[in-house]
Design an enzyme around this catalytic site. Sequence first.
Site, short mmCIF file in Angstrom:
data_model
loop_
_atom_site.label_atom_id
_atom_site.label_comp_id
_atom_site.label_asym_id
_atom_site.label_seq_id
_atom_site.Cartn_x
_atom_site.Cartn_y
_atom_site.Cartn_z
N ASP A 5 0.80 -1.22 0.00
CA ASP A 5 0.00 0.00 0.00
C ASP A 5 0.83 1.27 0.00
O ASP A 5 1.88 1.31 0.62
CB ASP A 5 -0.83 0.01 1.28
CG ASP A 5 -2.30 0.04 0.95
OD1 ASP A 5 -2.66 0.81 0.05
OD2 ASP A 5 -3.03 -0.71 1.58
N ASN A 47 1.34 3.32 -2.95
CA ASN A 47 1.91 3.72 -4.24
C ASN A 47 1.33 5.04 -4.73
O ASN A 47 2.06 5.90 -5.22
CB ASN A 47 1.64 2.65 -5.31
CG ASN A 47 2.35 1.35 -5.02
OD1 ASN A 47 3.20 1.29 -4.15
ND2 ASN A 47 2.00 0.30 -5.74
N ARG A 65 -0.18 7.47 -3.00
CA ARG A 65 0.22 8.62 -2.17
C ARG A 65 1.68 8.99 -2.41
O ARG A 65 2.05 10.15 -2.43
CB ARG A 65 -0.01 8.29 -0.68
CG ARG A 65 -1.45 8.54 -0.25
CD ARG A 65 -1.77 7.87 1.04
NE ARG A 65 -1.89 6.42 0.87
CZ ARG A 65 -1.86 5.54 1.85
NH1 ARG A 65 -1.68 5.96 3.09
NH2 ARG A 65 -2.03 4.26 1.62
N HIS A 112 3.18 2.91 -8.79
CA HIS A 112 3.17 1.45 -9.02
C HIS A 112 4.49 1.02 -9.67
O HIS A 112 5.05 -0.01 -9.32
CB HIS A 112 2.00 1.06 -9.92
CG HIS A 112 0.66 1.37 -9.33
ND1 HIS A 112 0.33 1.05 -8.03
CD2 HIS A 112 -0.45 1.98 -9.85
CE1 HIS A 112 -0.91 1.44 -7.78
NE2 HIS A 112 -1.40 2.00 -8.86
N TRP A 138 -10.65 -3.66 -9.28
CA TRP A 138 -11.27 -3.54 -10.62
C TRP A 138 -12.08 -2.26 -10.71
O TRP A 138 -12.37 -1.77 -11.81
CB TRP A 138 -12.19 -4.73 -10.91
CG TRP A 138 -11.47 -6.03 -11.18
CD1 TRP A 138 -11.54 -7.16 -10.41
CD2 TRP A 138 -10.62 -6.35 -12.29
NE1 TRP A 138 -10.76 -8.16 -10.97
CE2 TRP A 138 -10.20 -7.69 -12.12
CE3 TRP A 138 -10.16 -5.63 -13.40
CZ2 TRP A 138 -9.34 -8.33 -13.02
CZ3 TRP A 138 -9.31 -6.26 -14.30
CH2 TRP A 138 -8.91 -7.60 -14.11
N LEU A 188 12.17 -20.32 -2.55
CA LEU A 188 11.01 -19.50 -2.18
C LEU A 188 9.84 -19.72 -3.16
O LEU A 188 10.06 -19.79 -4.37
CB LEU A 188 11.42 -18.02 -2.21
CG LEU A 188 10.31 -16.98 -2.03
CD1 LEU A 188 9.82 -16.97 -0.57
CD2 LEU A 188 10.79 -15.58 -2.41
N ARG A 219 1.65 -4.83 6.58
CA ARG A 219 0.92 -3.84 5.80
C ARG A 219 1.65 -2.51 5.87
O ARG A 219 1.99 -2.02 6.94
CB ARG A 219 -0.53 -3.68 6.30
CG ARG A 219 -1.28 -2.68 5.41
CD ARG A 219 -2.73 -2.92 5.28
NE ARG A 219 -3.24 -2.13 4.16
CZ ARG A 219 -4.49 -2.08 3.78
NH1 ARG A 219 -5.38 -2.82 4.39
NH2 ARG A 219 -4.86 -1.32 2.76
N SER A 257 -8.52 -5.40 4.72
CA SER A 257 -8.91 -5.19 3.31
C SER A 257 -9.13 -6.47 2.51
O SER A 257 -8.61 -6.61 1.40
CB SER A 257 -7.89 -4.29 2.60
OG SER A 257 -7.89 -3.01 3.16
C1 FPP Z 1 -1.70 -0.38 -3.57
O1 FPP Z 1 -1.31 1.00 -3.46
C2 FPP Z 1 -1.00 -1.06 -4.67
C3 FPP Z 1 -1.58 -1.69 -5.73
C4 FPP Z 1 -3.04 -1.76 -5.91
C5 FPP Z 1 -0.78 -2.31 -6.81
C6 FPP Z 1 0.50 -2.99 -6.43
C7 FPP Z 1 1.27 -3.35 -7.66
C8 FPP Z 1 2.60 -3.23 -7.83
C9 FPP Z 1 3.53 -2.78 -6.76
C10 FPP Z 1 3.25 -3.50 -9.16
C11 FPP Z 1 3.22 -4.86 -9.76
C12 FPP Z 1 3.47 -5.99 -8.85
C13 FPP Z 1 4.16 -7.13 -9.16
C14 FPP Z 1 4.07 -8.27 -8.22
C15 FPP Z 1 4.99 -7.28 -10.36
P1 FPP Z 1 -2.40 2.11 -3.72
O2 FPP Z 1 -2.50 2.37 -5.17
O3 FPP Z 1 -3.68 1.72 -3.04
O4 FPP Z 1 -1.79 3.38 -3.01
P2 FPP Z 1 -2.56 4.46 -2.14
O5 FPP Z 1 -3.10 3.72 -0.95
O6 FPP Z 1 -1.49 5.43 -1.78
O7 FPP Z 1 -3.64 5.05 -3.00
#
Ligand code: FPP
Length: 230
Positions: free
Chosen positions: A2, A4, A6, A19, A51, A113, A170, A178
């Site tokens: 979580d 990304n 922000r 991301h 989605w 792993l 988390r 969640s």
């Molecule tokens: C949640 O942060 C993150 C995601 C929904 C996507 C995670 C995906 C990746 C890190 C990239 C691909 C992964 C792999 C395994 C190759 P958020 O968008 O909810 O952030 P926020 O809470 O700050 O809005």
Amino acid sequence: MDGNGRWAKLQGAARIFGHQNGVTSVKDTVEAAAELGIKYLTLYAFSTENWNRPGDEVSALMELLVKTIHAETPTLNKNNIRLLTIGDTNSLPEKCIKQLKEAMADTAKNTGLSLVLALSYSGKWEIIDAIKQLAQETKSGKLDPKDITEALFESKLSTKGIPNPELMIRTSGEHRISNFLLWQLAYAEFYFTDVLWPDFRKEHFYQAIINYQQRERRFGKTGEQIKQNA
Ligand code: FPP
């Protein structure tokens, strides 16, 4: 994983930039887990609820997933890492399904792993899906309801064969579950950190593990009982 969105906002960039940078954290964490000899690492990469995000963010995430899996499969093999998925993966775009199938087949024989990607996953979806399978078997006369046990239920989950997690980490200061592994986390230890996922590195992973090692896991027993059996 979580934070990304922000993280990107703090840089004045679009969410997908967060991301993209989150992939570096994925690589660092997977490497740390493999080096420590951890047998299973599950990453919540895309939830059923995700989605509902804007279409361009969903497609960019799917593209990123395909690109990363394609680029990293040789590294997985080099490090004896096996790729697995949990979730309703049939609902992913065709390109994504194909890439995942290829990478899973390519890494199937690795014994180090197991890296489990939760994709189009939610705990409630998985539980309902397991109930449907049991109901079907009961309806067809194959199963007597009195024979339903925890073990049988677990065998219908998408985590079949994967041990329940010992530690759930988390990031980004959120303190929610969640819809993640609702059944499997029954006795897991939870660790929360304010670090946003794109900033998460090996050192943060080690901090979580050290914190976990200092806990006493009692599984409903008393502290004295645990010490006696140690
Ligand atoms: C949640 O942060 C993150 C995601 C929904 C996507 C995670 C995906 C990746 C890190 C990239 C691909 C992964 C792999 C395994 C190759 P958020 O968008 O909810 O952030 P926020 O809470 O700050 O809005």
